[in-house]
Structures are given as C-alpha cells and as structure tokens.
Scaffold this motif. Sequence first.
Motif, mmCIF file in Angstrom:
data_model
loop_
_atom_site.group_PDB
_atom_site.id
_atom_site.type_symbol
_atom_site.label_atom_id
_atom_site.label_comp_id
_atom_site.label_asym_id
_atom_site.label_seq_id
_atom_site.Cartn_x
_atom_site.Cartn_y
_atom_site.Cartn_z
ATOM 1 N N TYR A 1 110.576 22.136 -61.678
ATOM 2 C CA TYR A 1 109.816 22.434 -60.389
ATOM 3 C C TYR A 1 108.243 22.175 -60.775
ATOM 4 O O TYR A 1 107.938 22.466 -61.899
ATOM 5 C CB TYR A 1 110.021 23.783 -59.884
ATOM 6 N N LEU A 2 107.507 21.409 -59.876
ATOM 7 C CA LEU A 2 106.004 21.082 -60.316
ATOM 8 C C LEU A 2 105.296 22.071 -59.363
ATOM 9 O O LEU A 2 105.223 21.577 -58.024
ATOM 10 C CB LEU A 2 105.843 19.601 -60.168
ATOM 11 N N PRO A 3 104.817 23.014 -59.656
ATOM 12 C CA PRO A 3 104.134 24.017 -58.570
ATOM 13 C C PRO A 3 102.883 23.477 -58.163
ATOM 14 O O PRO A 3 102.545 23.563 -56.917
ATOM 15 C CB PRO A 3 103.552 25.236 -59.646
ATOM 16 N N GLN A 4 102.145 22.492 -58.842
ATOM 17 C CA GLN A 4 100.932 22.031 -58.191
ATOM 18 C C GLN A 4 101.451 21.257 -57.132
ATOM 19 O O GLN A 4 100.519 20.748 -55.916
ATOM 20 C CB GLN A 4 100.346 21.202 -59.182
ATOM 21 N N TYR A 5 102.551 20.326 -57.068
ATOM 22 C CA TYR A 5 102.930 19.525 -56.030
ATOM 23 C C TYR A 5 103.937 20.168 -55.236
ATOM 24 O O TYR A 5 104.403 19.711 -54.007
ATOM 25 C CB TYR A 5 103.659 18.249 -56.531
ATOM 26 N N ARG A 6 104.280 21.543 -55.426
ATOM 27 C CA ARG A 6 105.415 22.402 -54.777
ATOM 28 C C ARG A 6 106.707 21.488 -54.427
ATOM 29 O O ARG A 6 107.251 21.442 -53.331
ATOM 30 C CB ARG A 6 104.878 22.788 -53.482
ATOM 31 N N THR A 7 107.011 20.837 -55.442
ATOM 32 C CA THR A 7 108.234 19.847 -55.258
ATOM 33 C C THR A 7 109.173 20.129 -56.682
ATOM 34 O O THR A 7 108.795 20.452 -57.371
ATOM 35 C CB THR A 7 107.882 18.527 -55.039
ATOM 36 N N ILE A 8 110.126 19.674 -56.416
ATOM 37 C CA ILE A 8 111.306 19.483 -57.609
ATOM 38 C C ILE A 8 111.478 18.073 -57.945
ATOM 39 O O ILE A 8 111.802 17.368 -56.951
ATOM 40 C CB ILE A 8 112.516 20.183 -57.333
ATOM 41 N N VAL A 9 111.520 17.729 -59.153
ATOM 42 C CA VAL A 9 111.773 16.283 -59.516
ATOM 43 C C VAL A 9 113.231 16.369 -60.110
ATOM 44 O O VAL A 9 113.657 16.928 -61.051
ATOM 45 C CB VAL A 9 110.965 15.869 -60.731
ATOM 46 N N PRO A 10 114.223 15.903 -59.277
ATOM 47 C CA PRO A 10 115.542 15.728 -59.580
ATOM 48 C C PRO A 10 115.712 14.767 -60.662
ATOM 49 O O PRO A 10 116.317 13.518 -60.300
ATOM 50 C CB PRO A 10 116.279 15.335 -58.162
ATOM 51 N N GLU A 11 115.874 15.044 -61.805
ATOM 52 C CA GLU A 11 116.341 14.147 -62.944
ATOM 53 C C GLU A 11 117.705 14.229 -62.743
ATOM 54 O O GLU A 11 118.050 12.902 -63.518
ATOM 55 C CB GLU A 11 115.648 14.918 -64.281
ATOM 56 N N ARG A 12 118.654 15.001 -62.455
ATOM 57 C CA ARG A 12 119.970 14.974 -62.609
ATOM 58 C C ARG A 12 120.609 14.938 -61.277
ATOM 59 O O ARG A 12 120.370 15.992 -60.411
ATOM 60 C CB ARG A 12 120.611 15.989 -63.467
ATOM 61 N N LEU A 13 121.240 13.950 -60.559
ATOM 62 C CA LEU A 13 121.902 14.001 -59.104
ATOM 63 C C LEU A 13 123.178 14.457 -59.426
ATOM 64 O O LEU A 13 123.996 14.007 -60.220
ATOM 65 C CB LEU A 13 121.517 12.534 -58.447
#
Length: 388
Positions: A193-205
Amino acid sequence: MSGDVLDPAQERLRRWRMVLGGDAADGTGCVLGGRDAAMDGALAALYGKGDRQGQQSGRDRSAGLGASAPSVARWLGDIRTYFPSSVVQVMQRDAIDRLGLATLLLEPEMLEAVEADVHLVGTLLSLNKAMPETTKETARAVVRKVVEDLEKRLATRTRATLTGALDRSARVSRPRHQDIDWNRTIAANLKHYLPQYRTIVPERLIGYGRASQSVKKEVVLCIDQSGSMAASVVYASVFGAVLASMRSINTRLVVFDTAVVDLTDQLDDPVDVLFGTQLGGGTDINRALAYCQSQITRPAETVVVLISDLYEGGIRDEMLKRVAAMKASGVQFVTLLALSDEGAPAYDREHAAALAALGAPAFACTPDLFPEVMAAAIEKRPIPVPEG
C-alpha cells in the motif's frame, strides 16, 4: 374443514373435539357432522384408542383401519382428500409404524394409493428383497418420482455451488484481467500500500482457474445402509448422481453394512443405486473405509464423505487409524451423522468425539446445506458445521 360459519366459541369447541377424539370424557359436548365427521373417522382409524388396545392385547384392532387391503386403500384415499400432502405423509408414516402396514405396500394397488416421499422410499427399499415381481415395477415408479422431484430441487444449486468451488480451488498466478480474484489479490498485496497515492500496487495477481474438462477432484461417498439411515441413503444417492454428472469431479459411491458394495457404475441412475442397497443389518465402518482408502490415488485432491451414525461393529481403533492416515495424506474427510431434514439420529457419541479430535467433526447435515459443505471441502476451507 366444515363449510359452516361458526362463532368463535363454537369453532374452539369444534377444534378441541377434533383434537380430543370424541371420547366420553372429552367434555366438549360437540357433535361432528359431514366433512368434519369423515376427517375425525380417518384420524380415529389411525390414532384411536381401539388401535392401542388392540396392539396391547394382540387382538384385532378396532380403530377402524383393519388389516385388509380394500379398507386401507379407502383410508389412504380419505386422508388425501381431507388433509394437505405434508400431513398425509406423516399419517402414512405413522400407519406403517403403528399398524404394521409395511407388508401391504408389497401390493401394487397400495403403492398406487400412497403419497410418495423419502420415508416411503426408505420403507420400500427395506422391503425390496421380499417384494414380489408384480410389485417391483410399481415400486420403481414410486421411487423414481421421488428421486426426480429431489433432483429438480437440489441439482441446479449443487452444480452451481460446486462449479464455483472447483474454479476457485484452481487459482492461477497470471490470470487474465477478467479472471482476477480481486478480494484475494488485494488481501495478498496490502503490504504494498502506498499511502501518498492511497493505492495498492498489486505485485502478485491471484485469479480463478478456467473450468476445464479434466478431472479436478475425487469424491468418495461412503454410506452406511443400516435401517436407521434410510433417508440419508436416498439423499446421498441423488447427490451422488448429480456429482457424477459433473465432468470435473470423479465420484465413487460405496454402501456398506458388514459387507461393502461399490455402486459407482450405477450412478447414472440413482434409482438403480437405491435398489442396489440393502437397508438393515450390521455395520463395519472400518472395512468400508479400508475399501475407500484403497481406491484413493490422488489424496490431496480427494474428499471422502462418510455418512453414518457411527455405531461401529468392526474394529474401532483401526477405523480411527484409517481416518487419521487419510487426513495425514491430504484427504479432506467429512463425517455426516445424517443427510436428511430430520436432524441428527441417535449416534455413537464416543466415536463422534474421537473423529472430532482428528479434525473430522461429525454433524447432521440437511440436503440444502450439503452443497456448501462439499464446496468448503473442495476449497479446503473450514467445514460449515451447523450450530447445535
């Protein structure tokens, strides 16, 4: 009920009179006529005191039903006229139990008059070996009607539930966009989770596997055919046929008492399965599980469902060792005390506790819950054990 309009006080008296049965001490002073009198007569034939006295003394019963086929046929017609189907089925069951009418079901005329249900099927199966050839065709027609009604009720939901479970159990790591399981993907990537962008980077689908024609799971239904398990045998045979119709599941159906019979080759017709059973006799669960264990080739992809009241006539310790060995090899093991709408039967609590200690809790299961139980076993999730 009577078509006359009664004031509330009269209606209460009438109802009490129907309940109390019209003995001299009922105290209602209410006299029945017309349809009410006919209904009362049908009830008295089954539940009247004359019947109980006859049973106690061994003399002919005087409650009005008698032991002749014509009088029983008339009574069966009367109760279907006066009472709803659910009540008729209860009264038929009571008549078989209280008045010893099972032998009359060996006559085709009787079978044509009764209201068919799961309990009647159980009675017919218990009489199968004594049934004359002239009756067997009618008996099969009665059983087939019940089986087809059950399939209509249960098949669609079972296939839908288990197809979803099979797809989820075959998740892939590089799914196409439409096959992504977003709930599990998000849960698996919360640490990104990247709080500055308020998003999750899905490294594993994480995605669902596409349904294929290959066999994904092995299911073994191991059914106790002792007399107390009659309703469970009926439902299990129907579910076995439904599971066998799914190409992704390889289904085996085994019934047992002190002997073991594999009815897998008859699963395309649950009526054949039912007439291949022999209700009654002793119980050797250990022998049945030994046979099932010998048939398992992919333990990690196998679900074994034991349906039994757990009254073991074989070797108890060996039975428990087999269950432990199957679970250790990766088999999902489910124990059902009953597969019916009637709740748990009498069962061996010591054996149930021992199975629970092995991680195979024993519980009664309704037909409506069975697809969810199987889905959980296929996905290797905790089994949804009903409360109580």
